[in-house]
Write an enzyme that holds these catalytic residues in place. Structure first.
Site, PDB file in Angstrom:
ATOM      1  N   ASP A  36       0.845  -1.186   0.000  1.00  0.00           N
ATOM      2  CA  ASP A  36       0.000   0.000   0.000  1.00  0.00           C
ATOM      3  C   ASP A  36       0.881   1.236   0.000  1.00  0.00           C
ATOM      4  OD1 ASP A  36       0.582   0.142   2.778  1.00  0.00           O
ATOM      5  OD2 ASP A  36      -1.040  -1.297   3.096  1.00  0.00           O
ATOM      6  N   LYS A  58      -5.130   2.171  -0.504  1.00  0.00           N
ATOM      7  CA  LYS A  58      -5.337   2.560   0.883  1.00  0.00           C
ATOM      8  C   LYS A  58      -4.747   3.910   1.216  1.00  0.00           C
ATOM      9  CE  LYS A  58      -6.505  -1.040   3.894  1.00  0.00           C
ATOM     10  NZ  LYS A  58      -6.187  -1.636   5.171  1.00  0.00           N
ATOM     11  N   MET A 166      -2.957   8.836  12.553  1.00  0.00           N
ATOM     12  CA  MET A 166      -4.214   9.005  11.816  1.00  0.00           C
ATOM     13  C   MET A 166      -5.053  10.158  12.371  1.00  0.00           C
ATOM     14  SD  MET A 166      -5.296   5.034  11.285  1.00  0.00           S
ATOM     15  CE  MET A 166      -5.062   4.523  12.961  1.00  0.00           C
TER      16      MET A 166
HETATM   17  N1  SAH Z   1       1.529   0.548  10.709  1.00  0.00           N
HETATM   18  C1  SAH Z   1       1.864   1.934  10.576  1.00  0.00           C
HETATM   19  C2  SAH Z   1       0.708   2.833  10.910  1.00  0.00           C
HETATM   20  C3  SAH Z   1      -0.453   2.678   9.985  1.00  0.00           C
HETATM   21  S1  SAH Z   1      -1.774   3.776  10.352  1.00  0.00           S
HETATM   22  C4  SAH Z   1       3.102   2.240  11.417  1.00  0.00           C
HETATM   23  O1  SAH Z   1       3.502   1.410  12.238  1.00  0.00           O
HETATM   24  O2  SAH Z   1       3.690   3.296  11.231  1.00  0.00           O
HETATM   25  C5  SAH Z   1      -1.398   5.125   9.299  1.00  0.00           C
HETATM   26  C6  SAH Z   1      -0.871   6.308  10.092  1.00  0.00           C
HETATM   27  O3  SAH Z   1       0.483   6.123  10.393  1.00  0.00           O
HETATM   28  C7  SAH Z   1      -0.920   7.610   9.362  1.00  0.00           C
HETATM   29  O4  SAH Z   1      -2.190   8.214   9.454  1.00  0.00           O
HETATM   30  C8  SAH Z   1       0.104   8.427  10.101  1.00  0.00           C
HETATM   31  O5  SAH Z   1      -0.421   8.934  11.293  1.00  0.00           O
HETATM   32  C9  SAH Z   1       1.130   7.371  10.463  1.00  0.00           C
HETATM   33  N2  SAH Z   1       2.268   7.348   9.544  1.00  0.00           N
HETATM   34  C10 SAH Z   1       2.668   6.349   8.742  1.00  0.00           C
HETATM   35  N3  SAH Z   1       3.789   6.666   8.094  1.00  0.00           N
HETATM   36  C11 SAH Z   1       4.139   7.903   8.498  1.00  0.00           C
HETATM   37  C12 SAH Z   1       5.214   8.791   8.223  1.00  0.00           C
HETATM   38  N4  SAH Z   1       6.180   8.445   7.368  1.00  0.00           N
HETATM   39  N5  SAH Z   1       5.232   9.977   8.838  1.00  0.00           N
HETATM   40  C13 SAH Z   1       4.284  10.333   9.714  1.00  0.00           C
HETATM   41  N6  SAH Z   1       3.246   9.548  10.021  1.00  0.00           N
HETATM   42  C14 SAH Z   1       3.173   8.338   9.423  1.00  0.00           C
END
Ligand code: SAH
Length: 463
Positions: A36, A58, A166
């Site tokens: 994704d 997604k 999120m």
């Molecule tokens: N599994 C992922 C999270 C998925 S939920 C993890 O462990 O990072 C998706 C959320 O993750 C986004 O809405 C944001 O809040 C955060 N996110 C993911 N990648 C990011 C990044 N590079 N910088 C900032 N926030 C990020």
């Protein structure tokens, strides 16, 4: 036994170097990759050429594939005896619905493994210079979703640091909930947008002014919020934000890490030529040549590849002297068992010609394997010295469409060849004024100039 299996792999938060070694190897081996959009797209370049690579989308609002469909696809591919890698941003079990995907596998009797990843919840703060825990400020951290399925208020855990994922669309609600839970309006908060990526932005403020600030700054996704005293360390520890960001358009980006954060967007690639008749002819009379000149590491690679195809090795050129332009070319030659006789001090055709000028080249036969389109400076110069030059094309550089890059977030560009300069200008126009241009050596500098680019020669790692 069936090899069909699903590997749920955490890709890390965005900096491509932050995937685990185990995850990296699996991406290289996979028959099928489902990914994704939160993961680093550079990872897809590791995939086998015949791998089936499927985007399951997604973005917050526009799911390109439903969760049920993703689950079904994982099961279907594994049942078809495929090694399936399901790449998920960050850690697969941190708000990623990774749990649901492997539950579906378990229920269907499909074998699976889970490879954890570095979650954005911890790494985005780290890259912003904000330690989520710190002995002087807090002994605990909480990771909270800023997005609830229902419209309920957010539950704010009792912790010294709170990280919200999120939450971009919900920032007002997050702040209201924090204030209601007893946080001070002056409490510090930071947003980290595109954490760990070259285009990371950090926006700081206090609970009372933050909604206005993020609106002014047009905060986008993905982003996390960090609330707590530790946010105060950002200015002191903002290590990543201070590194220059370097767009590398050619190959071997790892050679330039001393220049800053590498943003690799290859715009050209080398391919060996299908038609080898010229080379084959030369190979039949190798012993008649006096000199073999390599102008690039690629020339060396493709020349020796062909020798190998013919069942030959370095011994076939034993009667010739070898010259190489550039340390990189000379180093590449050692991999084929060749120590160059002549490597000019100045890394250019002019430098090589200068040194040949001191030798007797009259009627000497020179073999010059090079790119299909190459400068005439060297063969003409050699002819001027009385040599008989046989140019043979062994490879060509072809342009490839680079992945997107936001030049606003780039500080330096490195042109590794004339073709990268040409491809850049074609796609982006001139180099914007805020970006400093570098090139590898004089020939690249000269061809960059032809395209209107003033570039400095790049400082080397070992200088
Ligand atoms: N599994 C992922 C999270 C998925 S939920 C993890 O462990 O990072 C998706 C959320 O993750 C986004 O809405 C944001 O809040 C955060 N996110 C993911 N990648 C990011 C990044 N590079 N910088 C900032 N926030 C990020």
């Amino acid at each position: 036994m069936s090899k069909g299996k699903v590997y749920l792999v955490g890709s890390g938060p965005g900096d491509v170097g932050l995937i685990t070694v185990k995850g990296y190897e699996l991406v290289r081996q996979a028959d099928v990759i489902l990914y994704d959009h939160l993961m680093p797209m550079e990872l897809l370049q590791l995939a086998r050429e015949d791998a089936e690579v499927i985007s399951v989308g997604k973005f917050a609002s526009k799911h390109t594939m439903s969760q049920e469909r993703i689950n079904a696809l994982l099961i279907e591919k594994a049942a078809d005896n495929k090694v399936v890698v399901r790449l998920k941003g960050g850690d697969p079990f941190v708000f990623g619905r990774g749990g649901e995907e492997v539950e579906a596998c378990a229920e269907a009797g499909v074998d699976f493994e889970i490879i954890p990843g570095i979650t954005s919840a911890l790494s985005a703060p780290t890259y912003a210079g904000i330690p989520p825990t710190h002995r002087d400020f807090t002994a605990n951290i909480a990771i909270v979703t800023g997005h609830r399925r229902d419209e309920k208020e957010l539950e704010i855990p009792n912790a010294g640091t709170i990280v919200f994922l999120m939450g971009v669309a919900n920032i007002q609600k997050i702040i209201d909930s924090l204030l209601k839970a007893g946080w001070s309006p002056q409490a510090k908060i930071a947003a980290v947008e595109n954490g760990t990526r070259y285009n990371q932005r950090v926006i700081t403020g206090t609970l009372e002014n933050f909604v206005r600030t993020v609106r002014q700054e047009k905060l986008g996704t993905p982003a996390i919020f960090i609330v707590g005293k530790v946010v105060g360390l950002h200015e002191k520890l903002n290590w990543f934000g201070r590194k220059p960001r370097v767009l590398v358009l050619g190959t071997h980006p790892e050679k330039y890490t001393h220049l800053g954060t590498i943003v690799h967007r290859p715009m050209v690639k080398c391919v060996g030529l299908e038609d080898c008749s010229q080379l084959e002819k030369a190979l039949e009379q190798l012993e008649t040549f006096n000199w073999l000149i390599f102008t690039s590491a690629n020339g060396a690679k493709y020349f020796f590849d062909r020798l190998k195809c013919k069942g030959l090795d370095a011994r076939a050129i034993a009667s010739m002297k070898v010259a190489a332009i550039g340390k990189t070319t000379a180093k590449r030659l050692t991999a084929f068992g060749i120590v160059a006789d002549l490597v000019p001090e100045r890394e250019s055709s002019a430098g090589l010609l200068e040194e040949f000028g001191a030798l007797d080249m009259m009627n000497k036969k020179v073999l010059l394997p090079q790119a299909r389109v190459a400068s005439e400076e060297l063969p003409e110069g050699l002819a001027g010295l009385g040599a008989v030059v046989e140019e043979i094309a062994v490879y060509e550089t072809v342009e490839i469409e680079p992945a997107d890059v936001d030049l606003e977030h780039i500080d330096k560009i490195l042109f590794t060849s004339g073709s990268t300069a040409r491809a850049f200008v074609k796609k982006f126009g001139q180099v914007p004024a805020h970006i400093k241009a570098y090139c590898l050596g004089e020939p690249t500098q000269a061809s960059a100039k032809k395209h209107g680019i003033e570039a400095e020669i790049v400082p080397r790692k070992d200088d």
